[in-house]
Design a protein around this motif. Structure first.
Motif, PDB file in Angstrom:
ATOM      1  N   PRO A   1      26.363  45.308  45.886  1.00  0.00           N
ATOM      2  CA  PRO A   1      25.112  45.373  45.099  1.00  0.00           C
ATOM      3  C   PRO A   1      24.878  44.206  44.146  1.00  0.00           C
ATOM      4  O   PRO A   1      24.182  44.361  43.144  1.00  0.00           O
ATOM      5  N   PHE A   2      25.465  43.056  44.420  1.00  0.00           N
ATOM      6  CA  PHE A   2      25.197  41.845  43.641  1.00  0.00           C
ATOM      7  C   PHE A   2      25.583  40.641  44.496  1.00  0.00           C
ATOM      8  O   PHE A   2      26.154  40.799  45.583  1.00  0.00           O
ATOM      9  N   GLU A   3      25.309  39.453  44.026  1.00  0.00           N
ATOM     10  CA  GLU A   3      25.595  38.246  44.793  1.00  0.00           C
ATOM     11  C   GLU A   3      27.102  38.068  45.000  1.00  0.00           C
ATOM     12  O   GLU A   3      27.879  38.106  44.046  1.00  0.00           O
ATOM     13  N   ALA A   4      27.486  37.881  46.250  1.00  0.00           N
ATOM     14  CA  ALA A   4      28.901  37.677  46.576  1.00  0.00           C
ATOM     15  C   ALA A   4      29.162  36.188  46.756  1.00  0.00           C
ATOM     16  O   ALA A   4      28.847  35.617  47.798  1.00  0.00           O
ATOM     17  N   ARG A   5      29.730  35.566  45.747  1.00  0.00           N
ATOM     18  CA  ARG A   5      30.062  34.140  45.839  1.00  0.00           C
ATOM     19  C   ARG A   5      31.501  33.968  46.311  1.00  0.00           C
ATOM     20  O   ARG A   5      32.391  34.734  45.934  1.00  0.00           O
ATOM     21  N   TYR A   6      31.692  32.930  47.103  1.00  0.00           N
ATOM     22  CA  TYR A   6      33.044  32.594  47.545  1.00  0.00           C
ATOM     23  C   TYR A   6      33.560  31.465  46.654  1.00  0.00           C
ATOM     24  O   TYR A   6      33.053  30.349  46.676  1.00  0.00           O
ATOM     25  N   ASP A   7      34.556  31.794  45.818  1.00  0.00           N
ATOM     26  CA  ASP A   7      35.127  30.781  44.938  1.00  0.00           C
ATOM     27  C   ASP A   7      36.647  30.796  45.069  1.00  0.00           C
ATOM     28  O   ASP A   7      37.205  31.527  45.901  1.00  0.00           O
ATOM     29  N   LEU A   8      37.316  30.013  44.262  1.00  0.00           N
ATOM     30  CA  LEU A   8      38.776  29.885  44.367  1.00  0.00           C
ATOM     31  C   LEU A   8      39.484  31.215  44.132  1.00  0.00           C
ATOM     32  O   LEU A   8      40.456  31.537  44.819  1.00  0.00           O
ATOM     33  N   GLU A   9      38.996  32.003  43.177  1.00  0.00           N
ATOM     34  CA  GLU A   9      39.622  33.287  42.888  1.00  0.00           C
ATOM     35  C   GLU A   9      39.489  34.243  44.064  1.00  0.00           C
ATOM     36  O   GLU A   9      40.441  34.919  44.448  1.00  0.00           O
ATOM     37  N   VAL A  10      38.307  34.288  44.666  1.00  0.00           N
ATOM     38  CA  VAL A  10      38.091  35.141  45.845  1.00  0.00           C
ATOM     39  C   VAL A  10      38.991  34.672  46.989  1.00  0.00           C
ATOM     40  O   VAL A  10      39.648  35.480  47.657  1.00  0.00           O
ATOM     41  N   ARG A  11      39.035  33.381  47.204  1.00  0.00           N
ATOM     42  CA  ARG A  11      39.870  32.808  48.271  1.00  0.00           C
ATOM     43  C   ARG A  11      41.322  33.197  48.102  1.00  0.00           C
ATOM     44  O   ARG A  11      41.970  33.675  49.045  1.00  0.00           O
ATOM     45  N   ASN A  12      41.861  32.980  46.909  1.00  0.00           N
ATOM     46  CA  ASN A  12      43.283  33.240  46.686  1.00  0.00           C
ATOM     47  C   ASN A  12      43.622  34.718  46.823  1.00  0.00           C
ATOM     48  O   ASN A  12      44.690  35.068  47.332  1.00  0.00           O
ATOM     49  N   ARG A  13      42.699  35.567  46.381  1.00  0.00           N
ATOM     50  CA  ARG A  13      42.952  37.007  46.482  1.00  0.00           C
ATOM     51  C   ARG A  13      42.947  37.457  47.933  1.00  0.00           C
ATOM     52  O   ARG A  13      43.812  38.226  48.365  1.00  0.00           O
ATOM     53  N   ILE A  14      41.983  36.985  48.717  1.00  0.00           N
ATOM     54  CA  ILE A  14      41.934  37.347  50.131  1.00  0.00           C
ATOM     55  C   ILE A  14      43.154  36.807  50.856  1.00  0.00           C
ATOM     56  O   ILE A  14      43.779  37.505  51.674  1.00  0.00           O
ATOM     57  N   LYS A  15      43.526  35.581  50.545  1.00  0.00           N
ATOM     58  CA  LYS A  15      44.704  34.984  51.186  1.00  0.00           C
ATOM     59  C   LYS A  15      45.945  35.813  50.891  1.00  0.00           C
ATOM     60  O   LYS A  15      46.784  36.049  51.776  1.00  0.00           O
ATOM     61  N   ASP A  16      46.084  36.296  49.663  1.00  0.00           N
ATOM     62  CA  ASP A  16      47.231  37.138  49.315  1.00  0.00           C
ATOM     63  C   ASP A  16      47.199  38.451  50.077  1.00  0.00           C
ATOM     64  O   ASP A  16      48.232  38.941  50.537  1.00  0.00           O
ATOM     65  N   TYR A  17      45.999  39.031  50.223  1.00  0.00           N
ATOM     66  CA  TYR A  17      45.866  40.285  50.979  1.00  0.00           C
ATOM     67  C   TYR A  17      46.397  40.139  52.397  1.00  0.00           C
ATOM     68  O   TYR A  17      47.031  41.060  52.927  1.00  0.00           O
ATOM     69  N   VAL A  18      46.116  39.005  53.050  1.00  0.00           N
ATOM     70  CA  VAL A  18      46.407  38.877  54.476  1.00  0.00           C
ATOM     71  C   VAL A  18      47.707  38.146  54.769  1.00  0.00           C
ATOM     72  O   VAL A  18      48.144  38.116  55.922  1.00  0.00           O
ATOM     73  N   THR A  19      48.348  37.576  53.753  1.00  0.00           N
ATOM     74  CA  THR A  19      49.602  36.861  54.001  1.00  0.00           C
ATOM     75  C   THR A  19      50.756  37.566  53.289  1.00  0.00           C
ATOM     76  O   THR A  19      51.252  38.568  53.770  1.00  0.00           O
ATOM     77  N   ASP A  20      51.168  37.064  52.145  1.00  0.00           N
ATOM     78  CA  ASP A  20      52.352  37.619  51.478  1.00  0.00           C
ATOM     79  C   ASP A  20      52.213  39.103  51.151  1.00  0.00           C
ATOM     80  O   ASP A  20      53.191  39.851  51.191  1.00  0.00           O
ATOM     81  N   GLY A  21      51.006  39.542  50.832  1.00  0.00           N
ATOM     82  CA  GLY A  21      50.834  40.936  50.414  1.00  0.00           C
ATOM     83  C   GLY A  21      50.356  41.857  51.507  1.00  0.00           C
ATOM     84  O   GLY A  21      49.855  42.954  51.214  1.00  0.00           O
ATOM     85  N   TYR A  22      50.529  41.478  52.772  1.00  0.00           N
ATOM     86  CA  TYR A  22      49.922  42.263  53.846  1.00  0.00           C
ATOM     87  C   TYR A  22      50.472  43.682  53.944  1.00  0.00           C
ATOM     88  O   TYR A  22      49.750  44.614  54.304  1.00  0.00           O
ATOM     89  N   ARG A  23      51.764  43.873  53.622  1.00  0.00           N
ATOM     90  CA  ARG A  23      52.315  45.239  53.699  1.00  0.00           C
ATOM     91  C   ARG A  23      51.652  46.153  52.683  1.00  0.00           C
ATOM     92  O   ARG A  23      51.287  47.299  52.988  1.00  0.00           O
ATOM     93  N   ASP A  24      51.492  45.667  51.449  1.00  0.00           N
ATOM     94  CA  ASP A  24      50.801  46.457  50.423  1.00  0.00           C
ATOM     95  C   ASP A  24      49.353  46.701  50.835  1.00  0.00           C
ATOM     96  O   ASP A  24      48.809  47.788  50.595  1.00  0.00           O
ATOM     97  N   THR A  25      48.736  45.695  51.441  1.00  0.00           N
ATOM     98  CA  THR A  25      47.351  45.845  51.889  1.00  0.00           C
ATOM     99  C   THR A  25      47.239  46.942  52.934  1.00  0.00           C
ATOM    100  O   THR A  25      46.336  47.788  52.875  1.00  0.00           O
ATOM    101  N   GLU A  26      48.145  46.966  53.894  1.00  0.00           N
ATOM    102  CA  GLU A  26      48.090  47.988  54.938  1.00  0.00           C
ATOM    103  C   GLU A  26      48.351  49.380  54.383  1.00  0.00           C
ATOM    104  O   GLU A  26      47.751  50.360  54.843  1.00  0.00           O
ATOM    105  N   ARG A  27      49.228  49.486  53.394  1.00  0.00           N
ATOM    106  CA  ARG A  27      49.438  50.791  52.752  1.00  0.00           C
ATOM    107  C   ARG A  27      48.174  51.232  52.021  1.00  0.00           C
ATOM    108  O   ARG A  27      47.801  52.407  52.053  1.00  0.00           O
ATOM    109  N   MET A  28      47.518  50.294  51.337  1.00  0.00           N
ATOM    110  CA  MET A  28      46.277  50.618  50.645  1.00  0.00           C
ATOM    111  C   MET A  28      45.208  51.062  51.648  1.00  0.00           C
ATOM    112  O   MET A  28      44.519  52.067  51.446  1.00  0.00           O
TER     113      MET A  28
END
Length: 381
Positions: free
Chosen positions: A54-81
């Motif tokens: 419900p608002f503008e979704a900008r792609y910036d460094l913070e968004v990039r780093n968080r997504i990268k963490d979700y799919v790489t080092d933190g993928y096990r926690d992501t799958e549990r979530m």
């Protein structure tokens, strides 16, 4: 006797030259860590542009780093979530729909706690929505020596939705609402005044560091729950949260031992699903306490609930031989009136068949309905 050092030497050489056994988890971890490149990032940017929030979704460094963490080092926690979304997202959507708020706000607890029901912070915030005690009291959440409703997914979600609705009536901008949810409206109001603007990305320069990152983290949470499969992720299907979950209200006093014995659900699983109860007792309450269990456990528990309350429902299949029993699980946003209209029955019948003390129904609640054998309609006793 001399130790056979020659044999040891041979074994050592073999161990150095032999192909090591593969560790599927370490291989998968390495594989995921390799799955970030400029090409992948370009695709992520494109998906962010298509993301519905419900608002503008900008792609910036913070968004990039968080997504990268979700799919790489933190993928096990992501799958549990992701595995817990089946249990919790329908509850979030239920109250958001009832109060007319965007369903995409369901991603907020992902940001707050990654859907960990027993989460607490050093600042004293607790539960999926991370309420502090003063805010909990403001929204009529019970915090006592027996019950802490900040951990009750139903009551805390409704309180959070009311809070979000109240904030939106003031700011009229969901990015500012999220900022105020995180750090409080006093700080957001001061930041707006300093910035001379109501644009979040301008106001963010005057907000606390954690709050500056809050909206980008929300965007990343929305992205990963929508596009996880594009990164080879899959919800973790293990554990009690990944079973079919049903809910019920208890008005009388019950112990976890009684519930476990009658339902067949282990006490440890009852605790995981219901962290609002501080001990092993669900106290008596006039307007009821919520209980979540695997669906089969709720079915097994119902006879004990009926016996404890002294209410015994007649067997409608004996009263009306041409009917069969149907279980219906309440969907997100449905009211008892919606269910009655869907099946051409009355609210009074639903309440009678299910011994409901009130007109409220809630998502994951399993209702008993009775239909004629030919499916042409419902008996009206």
């Amino acid at each position: 006797m001399k130790f056979p050092w020659t044999i040891v030497a041979v074994l050592a050489v073999n161990s150095l030259t032999a192909t090591p056994k593969s560790d599927p988890f370490s291989e998968r971890s390495a594989d995921f860590n390799a799955r970030w490149s400029s090409e992948i990032e370009d695709k992520v940017k494109e998906r962010i542009d298509r993301l519905t929030i419900p608002f503008e979704a900008r792609y910036d460094l913070e968004v990039r780093n968080r997504i990268k963490d979700y799919v790489t080092d933190g993928y096990r926690d992501t799958e549990r979530m992701l595995g817990r979304t089946t249990a919790f997202f329908p509850i979030f959507e239920h109250y958001l729909s009832l109060h007319g708020l965007p369903r995409e706000l369901r991603y907020l607890p992902v940001v707050e706690t990654e859907l960990q029901t027993a989460a607490s912070s050093h600042a004293g915030a607790a539960g999926l929505w991370q309420f502090i005690r003063p805010t909990a009291r403001l929204y009529d959440l019970e915090v006592s020596h027996q019950v802490d409703e900040r951990y009750d997914v139903y009551r805390s979600t409704e309180a959070a939705v009311l809070m979000l609705s109240r904030l939106h009536s003031h700011y009229k901008d969901w990015s500012l609402v999220l900022a105020a949810y995180n750090c409080g409206p006093v700080r957001v109001n001061a930041a707006i005044k300093q910035a001379g603007s109501r644009d979040f990305y301008t106001v963010a320069n005057f907000l606390p560091e954690e709050t500056r990152h809050y909206v980008p983290r929300f965007i990343a949470a929305a992205y990963i729950t929508n596009y996880y499969s594009h990164h080879g992720l899959k919800p973790d299907s293990r554990g009690v949260f990944n079973q079919s979950i049903s809910g019920i209200k208890l008005y009388e006093r019950f112990t976890f031992g009684e519930i476990a014995h009658a339902s067949g659900v282990a006490v440890s699983d009852i605790r995981k699903l219901n962290p609002a109860y501080r001990g092993s007792i669900i106290p008596k309450r006039e307007d009821g306490h919520y209980l979540l269990l695997p669906a089969a456990g709720i079915k097994n528990l119902k006879p004990l609930i009926a016996a404890r309350s002294g209410q015994y429902a007649p067997d409608y299949q004996l009263l009306y031989p041409n009917t069969f029993h149907m279980d219906y699980k309440v969907r997100p946003g449905e009211t008892i009136g919606d269910v009655a209209k869907r099946f051409n029955i009355t609210e009074a019948q639903i309440r009678q068949w299910n011994q409901l003390r009130e007109t409220e129904v809630f998502v994951h609640q399993e209702l008993s309905l009775y239909v004629t054998n030919d499916g042409s309609g419902y008996i009206k006793p």
